[in-house]
Design a protein around this motif. Sequence first.
Motif, PDB file in Angstrom:
ATOM      1  N   ARG A  74      83.638-120.503  68.625  1.00 25.96           N
ATOM      2  CA  ARG A  74      83.281-119.635  67.500  1.00 25.96           C
ATOM      3  C   ARG A  74      84.312-118.530  67.315  1.00 25.96           C
ATOM      4  NH1 ARG A  74      78.481-119.263  65.136  1.00 25.96           N
ATOM      5  NH2 ARG A  74      78.686-116.980  65.063  1.00 25.96           N
ATOM      6  N   ALA A  75      84.775-117.941  68.417  1.00 24.60           N
ATOM      7  CA  ALA A  75      85.787-116.883  68.326  1.00 24.60           C
ATOM      8  C   ALA A  75      87.117-117.445  67.815  1.00 24.60           C
ATOM      9  CB  ALA A  75      85.967-116.218  69.684  1.00 24.60           C
ATOM     10  N   ARG A  76      87.472-118.647  68.282  1.00 20.45           N
ATOM     11  CA  ARG A  76      88.750-119.235  67.861  1.00 20.45           C
ATOM     12  C   ARG A  76      88.734-119.597  66.382  1.00 20.45           C
ATOM     13  NH1 ARG A  76      90.865-124.474  67.957  1.00 20.45           N
ATOM     14  NH2 ARG A  76      89.008-125.279  69.016  1.00 20.45           N
ATOM     15  N   LEU A  77      87.572-119.996  65.883  1.00 16.96           N
ATOM     16  CA  LEU A  77      87.442-120.367  64.471  1.00 16.96           C
ATOM     17  C   LEU A  77      87.015-119.195  63.590  1.00 16.96           C
ATOM     18  CD1 LEU A  77      85.623-123.813  64.861  1.00 16.96           C
ATOM     19  CD2 LEU A  77      88.064-123.387  64.559  1.00 16.96           C
ATOM     20  N   HIS A  78      86.915-118.004  64.176  1.00 12.58           N
ATOM     21  CA  HIS A  78      86.536-116.786  63.455  1.00 12.58           C
ATOM     22  C   HIS A  78      85.103-116.854  62.923  1.00 12.58           C
ATOM     23  CE1 HIS A  78      90.806-115.729  63.590  1.00 12.58           C
ATOM     24  NE2 HIS A  78      91.079-116.917  63.064  1.00 12.58           N
ATOM     25  N   LEU A  79      84.271-117.682  63.535  1.00 10.84           N
ATOM     26  CA  LEU A  79      82.890-117.792  63.093  1.00 10.84           C
ATOM     27  C   LEU A  79      82.029-116.640  63.570  1.00 10.84           C
ATOM     28  CD1 LEU A  79      82.317-121.628  63.649  1.00 10.84           C
ATOM     29  CD2 LEU A  79      82.870-120.444  61.514  1.00 10.84           C
ATOM     30  N   ASP A  80      82.549-115.847  64.514  1.00  5.77           N
ATOM     31  CA  ASP A  80      81.809-114.707  65.025  1.00  5.77           C
ATOM     32  C   ASP A  80      82.048-113.441  64.220  1.00  5.77           C
ATOM     33  OD1 ASP A  80      84.450-114.582  65.753  1.00  5.77           O
ATOM     34  OD2 ASP A  80      84.071-113.696  67.728  1.00  5.77           O
ATOM     35  N   GLN A  81      82.880-113.522  63.208  1.00  8.77           N
ATOM     36  CA  GLN A  81      83.165-112.362  62.379  1.00  8.77           C
ATOM     37  C   GLN A  81      82.067-112.148  61.346  1.00  8.77           C
ATOM     38  OE1 GLN A  81      87.015-113.126  60.682  1.00  8.77           O
ATOM     39  NE2 GLN A  81      88.121-112.726  62.603  1.00  8.77           N
ATOM     40  N   PRO A  82      81.927-110.931  60.816  1.00  7.62           N
ATOM     41  CA  PRO A  82      80.907-110.675  59.785  1.00  7.62           C
ATOM     42  C   PRO A  82      81.161-111.509  58.529  1.00  7.62           C
ATOM     43  CG  PRO A  82      81.729-108.608  60.704  1.00  7.62           C
ATOM     44  CD  PRO A  82      82.608-109.697  61.235  1.00  7.62           C
TER      45      PRO A  82
ATOM     46  N   LEU B 211      76.323-121.617  52.145  1.00  6.52           N
ATOM     47  CA  LEU B 211      76.731-122.254  53.396  1.00  6.52           C
ATOM     48  C   LEU B 211      76.273-121.451  54.602  1.00  6.52           C
ATOM     49  CD1 LEU B 211      80.327-123.474  52.514  1.00  6.52           C
ATOM     50  CD2 LEU B 211      78.352-124.903  53.027  1.00  6.52           C
ATOM     51  N   ASN B 212      76.267-120.150  54.485  1.00  6.13           N
ATOM     52  CA  ASN B 212      75.839-119.317  55.607  1.00  6.13           C
ATOM     53  C   ASN B 212      74.335-119.319  55.791  1.00  6.13           C
ATOM     54  OD1 ASN B 212      78.121-117.388  56.917  1.00  6.13           O
ATOM     55  ND2 ASN B 212      78.667-117.938  54.823  1.00  6.13           N
TER      56      ASN B 212
ATOM     57  N   LEU C 183      86.508-112.651  52.802  1.00  8.86           N
ATOM     58  CA  LEU C 183      87.752-112.040  52.344  1.00  8.86           C
ATOM     59  C   LEU C 183      88.964-112.677  53.021  1.00  8.86           C
ATOM     60  CD1 LEU C 183      86.714-108.272  52.180  1.00  8.86           C
ATOM     61  CD2 LEU C 183      87.014-109.878  50.276  1.00  8.86           C
ATOM     62  N   ARG C 184      88.785-113.082  54.275  1.00 10.16           N
ATOM     63  CA  ARG C 184      89.886-113.761  54.972  1.00 10.16           C
ATOM     64  C   ARG C 184      90.196-115.094  54.295  1.00 10.16           C
ATOM     65  NH1 ARG C 184      90.680-117.405  59.096  1.00 10.16           N
ATOM     66  NH2 ARG C 184      92.437-116.954  60.468  1.00 10.16           N
ATOM     67  N   TRP C 185      89.151-115.850  53.958  1.00  9.33           N
ATOM     68  CA  TRP C 185      89.364-117.125  53.273  1.00  9.33           C
ATOM     69  C   TRP C 185      89.963-116.902  51.888  1.00  9.33           C
ATOM     70  CZ3 TRP C 185      87.315-118.816  48.624  1.00  9.33           C
ATOM     71  CH2 TRP C 185      87.595-120.156  48.305  1.00  9.33           C
ATOM     72  N   LEU C 186      89.434-115.911  51.128  1.00  3.06           N
ATOM     73  CA  LEU C 186      89.919-115.647  49.783  1.00  3.06           C
ATOM     74  C   LEU C 186      91.387-115.210  49.808  1.00  3.06           C
ATOM     75  CD1 LEU C 186      89.117-115.504  46.793  1.00  3.06           C
ATOM     76  CD2 LEU C 186      88.451-113.117  47.153  1.00  3.06           C
ATOM     77  N   GLY C 187      91.739-114.393  50.799  1.00  2.00           N
ATOM     78  CA  GLY C 187      93.136-113.993  50.916  1.00  2.00           C
ATOM     79  C   GLY C 187      94.047-115.175  51.202  1.00  2.00           C
TER      80      GLY C 187
END
Length: 344
Positions: A77-85, A52-53, A91-95
Amino acid sequence: MSADAMSPTRRRGRIGIGSGLLGSPTVRVVGKRLLQAVPVLWGTTFLSFCLLNLLPGDAAQALLGENATEQDVAALRARLHLDQPFFERYLRWLGGVLTGNFDPSLTSGQSIAVEIMPRLLVSAEILVYVIVLSVLLTITVAVLAARRPRGVVDRISIGVSMIGLSAPHFVFALVLIYVFAVFLGVVPALGYVGFADDPVEHFRSLALPVATLVFVMFCGDSRQLRADLVDQLEGEDYIRTARAKGVPPWGVLLKHALRNSVFTLLTVVGGQVGLFIGGTVVLEQIFAIPGMGQGLMQAITFQDIPMVQTMVLIIAAAVVLANLVTDLLYAVLDPRIRHGRPNS
């Protein structure tokens, strides 16, 4: 030597549910399959996240449209955390999956569970219809074909199976639409009606997609089952013993050969869940059915990564669950498995 001594139980076990079904060998089989499922599910989610990336485009830009300003896109992008590595987002999604705290859908902002559940029920409904009808049709045609090998029914079934295996399933979907929806007008070409809304229209709306998948599954399954039945009828000692004892031909076929061939049918059907899921992705688009396949395509189009990831996880879990159910049915039908004896 008695026919019962040479019956299918010598090779595959007598069909029936014994008291040892929940014994330790069966528990070990379940535990082993569940442990094997963990790396499979993890690898599936990680690989899909990587793919997907690699898709071109920007999810925030796609959501806001081409006329959105760079500041608005950056804020979304910042609100949806799309700017994160990459790894931080994975790991955020998996958690969230492990804790049951799923991210909301990027496109609708609603809970993913609320978005997916109606689609999951529709696809599960189609799966039940397809499996039941294809198994019934497969057993009926394979038994009639094996009764007289190289006879009329056998030749017709082989010809139909060759046709079904020679073209993609979406081709048959388009043919069915033209014949039954456009030319005859007996069923609708597109759309879905829930069973609670109108039972008659519900079955009419699913007639073409279900018939397409049933036909595709039947073509492969009937060949496998027919070949297994003929092989047993022509080469097994217990069949010759049963005939020597005066068992009628239909009794030999149904009581002995077909009972043994249940294992072949289980193996084939259990391995076709992945084929069914792949078929629904295309067919739900063609027939405008609001199931998992259509939802997955829409989520990929808008790069709704949390939605895609969750759907991929559910689909992978469904395939693993199908294999687990197949293994459990083996234990139900074969006493040597549930009692831990070797298959020799």
